[in-house]
Motif scaffolding. Structure first.
Motif, short mmCIF file in Angstrom:
data_model
loop_
_atom_site.label_atom_id
_atom_site.label_comp_id
_atom_site.label_asym_id
_atom_site.label_seq_id
_atom_site.Cartn_x
_atom_site.Cartn_y
_atom_site.Cartn_z
N SER A 101 0.84 -1.20 0.00
CA SER A 101 0.00 0.00 0.00
C SER A 101 0.88 1.25 0.00
CB SER A 101 -0.91 0.02 1.23
OG SER A 101 -0.15 0.12 2.41
N THR A 102 0.29 2.33 -0.50
CA THR A 102 0.92 3.64 -0.48
C THR A 102 -0.10 4.63 0.08
OG1 THR A 102 2.39 3.23 -2.37
CG2 THR A 102 1.84 5.52 -1.88
N SER A 103 0.33 5.40 1.06
CA SER A 103 -0.60 6.35 1.68
C SER A 103 -0.05 7.76 1.62
CB SER A 103 -0.86 5.97 3.14
OG SER A 103 0.33 6.07 3.91
N LEU A 104 -0.96 8.73 1.54
CA LEU A 104 -0.58 10.14 1.55
C LEU A 104 -1.21 10.82 2.75
CD1 LEU A 104 -0.22 9.43 -1.63
CD2 LEU A 104 -0.25 11.91 -1.87
N LYS A 105 -0.44 11.68 3.40
CA LYS A 105 -0.93 12.43 4.55
C LYS A 105 -0.57 13.90 4.39
CE LYS A 105 0.06 8.52 7.64
NZ LYS A 105 0.86 8.09 8.82
N ILE A 161 3.49 17.42 3.31
CA ILE A 161 2.87 16.32 2.58
C ILE A 161 3.79 15.11 2.65
CG2 ILE A 161 2.02 15.52 0.36
CD1 ILE A 161 2.26 19.22 0.99
N GLU A 162 3.25 13.97 3.08
CA GLU A 162 4.04 12.74 3.20
C GLU A 162 3.48 11.65 2.29
OE1 GLU A 162 4.28 11.46 7.24
OE2 GLU A 162 5.82 12.94 7.77
N GLU A 178 11.71 26.94 -3.34
CA GLU A 178 12.38 27.26 -2.08
C GLU A 178 11.80 26.44 -0.93
OE1 GLU A 178 12.24 31.47 -1.50
OE2 GLU A 178 13.55 31.91 -3.21
N GLN A 179 11.51 25.18 -1.24
CA GLN A 179 11.01 24.24 -0.23
C GLN A 179 11.96 23.06 -0.13
OE1 GLN A 179 8.26 24.95 1.68
NE2 GLN A 179 8.30 26.91 0.59
N ILE A 180 11.73 22.19 0.83
CA ILE A 180 12.64 21.07 1.06
C ILE A 180 11.91 19.75 0.94
CG2 ILE A 180 14.16 22.40 2.58
CD1 ILE A 180 12.75 21.03 4.95
N ILE A 181 12.68 18.70 0.65
CA ILE A 181 12.16 17.34 0.65
C ILE A 181 13.11 16.47 1.46
CG2 ILE A 181 13.31 16.78 -1.54
CD1 ILE A 181 10.87 14.85 -2.04
N SER A 182 12.56 15.56 2.23
CA SER A 182 13.38 14.67 3.05
C SER A 182 12.87 13.24 2.88
CB SER A 182 13.31 15.08 4.52
OG SER A 182 11.97 15.02 5.00
N THR A 230 9.27 6.80 3.65
CA THR A 230 8.42 8.00 3.65
C THR A 230 9.18 9.17 3.05
OG1 THR A 230 7.14 7.33 5.60
CG2 THR A 230 7.17 9.67 5.06
N PHE A 231 8.60 9.76 2.01
CA PHE A 231 9.10 11.01 1.45
C PHE A 231 8.21 12.13 1.96
CE2 PHE A 231 10.79 7.93 -1.51
CZ PHE A 231 12.07 8.43 -1.81
N ALA A 232 8.82 13.20 2.42
CA ALA A 232 8.06 14.33 2.97
C ALA A 232 8.56 15.64 2.38
CB ALA A 232 8.16 14.36 4.48
N PHE A 233 7.62 16.49 1.95
CA PHE A 233 8.03 17.79 1.43
C PHE A 233 7.06 18.86 1.94
CE2 PHE A 233 5.10 16.09 -1.72
CZ PHE A 233 4.33 17.18 -2.11
N THR A 234 7.52 20.10 1.91
CA THR A 234 6.70 21.21 2.42
C THR A 234 6.27 22.12 1.27
OG1 THR A 234 8.72 22.51 2.80
CG2 THR A 234 7.85 21.24 4.66
#
Length: 341
Positions: free
Chosen positions: A254-258, A268-269, A318-322, A332-336
């Motif tokens: 499964s893949t989930s978005l939060k 956003i994750e 000018e946002q980040i991803i981790s 989990t990939f997360a970005f703002t």
């Protein structure tokens, strides 16, 4: 230490030594003080003149050059500016600082050279694979075009698939190049990231079902979440991250978005329960053509540029991803994104 203090200490040492020697032989305080005064004054004047003319002035010149050239000034300007009150200590500090900067610069250049070699090697490999495949299919077509039309059609389809792969590679490389140089503008607008996320997931449902993967949108907020960004480029970010999660998901995974609300941003994750990523790979995950498992990556397709494009799009905003990951548990990939107000 300043020149005057250095010369004063040296002259005192010389004067005191001569005065004590004189006292030893003469046994007279008067002659000791006279010899001390004369030798001290003579030593001070002589040492100051010699050090200033032949050593200190040259050190000051060296310091001026180092200090001003560090600031990016040319040689002509550097010669006529800035004088330090204590160039001996300052030149030591400047040289150490400059040496450290040059060492870091050399290390960075070595890393860039290594990256360039790997990049050229990867580009060459990525292009050779479909080109050689197309060449082989065309040669086979020559032999079976008349005698075996069905085989010819099958090989034509395979050749077409490889041409499409080449096209994707070229387009993705072109996109990254334009994002880096700023040729692709960021068209900011206010839009609902919740609505966009649902649209993207609906468009990818069929692809997910074919791979036996379930897509979940864990929307904590029932109301809209407005952000200020380029809607179509953020759509591409979501598509690339979801596609990447599906490639490395387990069977029936499964893949989930939060979406989480922060102070002035939304987080956003994209999370999967797949095979996970070893920690040693995480720092290089967003490099172009970097693949954790080359064999599996080519089996599931893709150009190897998806995450690099994601990173460039978000940096342009000018946002980040981790990324955080645990082997056999998931990633989990997360970005703002900036709030839309």
């Amino acid at each position: 230490m300043k020149l005057s203090i250095l010369v004063l200490i040296t002259a005192l040492a010389v004067g005191l030594s001569i005065g004590l020697v004189n006292f030893h032989f003469q046994q007279s305080w008067y002659f000791m003080l006279v010899s001390f005064g004369i030798s001290f004054a003579t030593s001070f004047i002589l040492f100051y003149y010699l050090l200033e003319k032949y050593i200190y002035s040259k050190i000051k010149l060296i310091y001026k050059l180092i200090h001003n050239l560090k600031l990016g000034k040319d040689l002509k300007d550097a010669l006529g500016e800035y004088v330090s009150s204590d160039p001996i200590n300052d030149v030591e500090h400047e040289v150490k600082e400059w040496a450290g900067a040059k060492k870091n610069e050399i290390e960075l250049l070595k890393k860039q050279e290594q990256f360039r070699r790997e990049f050229l090697s990867n580009v060459s490999h990525e292009f050779k694979t479909p080109l050689f495949a197309i060449q082989g299919y065309i040669e086979t077509l020559k032999d079976c075009l008349i005698d075996d039309p069905e085989t010819a059609v099958r090989f034509l389809q395979k050749a077409e698939n490889n041409v499409e792969r080449l096209s994707y590679l070229i387009n993705d490389l072109d996109s990254i190049s334009k994002l880096e140089t700023g040729e692709i503008p960021i068209n900011y607008e206010k839009f609902d990231i919740v609505l966009l996320t649902k649209e993207v997931m609906e468009s990818m449902e069929d692809k997910a079902k074919k791979r036996g993967i379930r897509l979940f949108f864990k929307d904590k907020y029932m109301h809209p979440a407005f952000v200020r960004a380029d809607r179509e480029k953020i759509r591409q970010v979501l598509i690339n991250l979801i596609s990447n999660s599906m490639k490395y998901s387990k069977e029936n995974g499964s893949t989930s978005l939060k979406i989480f609300e922060l102070h002035d941003q939304f987080l956003i994750e994209v999370t999967d329960d797949g095979i996970g990523i070893d920690e040693k790979h995480l720092p290089r995950l967003f490099e172009r053509f970097y693949r954790i498992d080359s064999h599996r990556s080519r089996e599931v397709g893709g150009t190897g540029l998806g995450l690099a494009i994601v990173k460039h799009i978000l940096e342009a905003h000018e946002q980040i991803i981790s990324v955080r990951s645990t082997l056999q548990i998931g990633t989990t990939f997360a970005f703002t994104l900036q709030k839309g107000g």
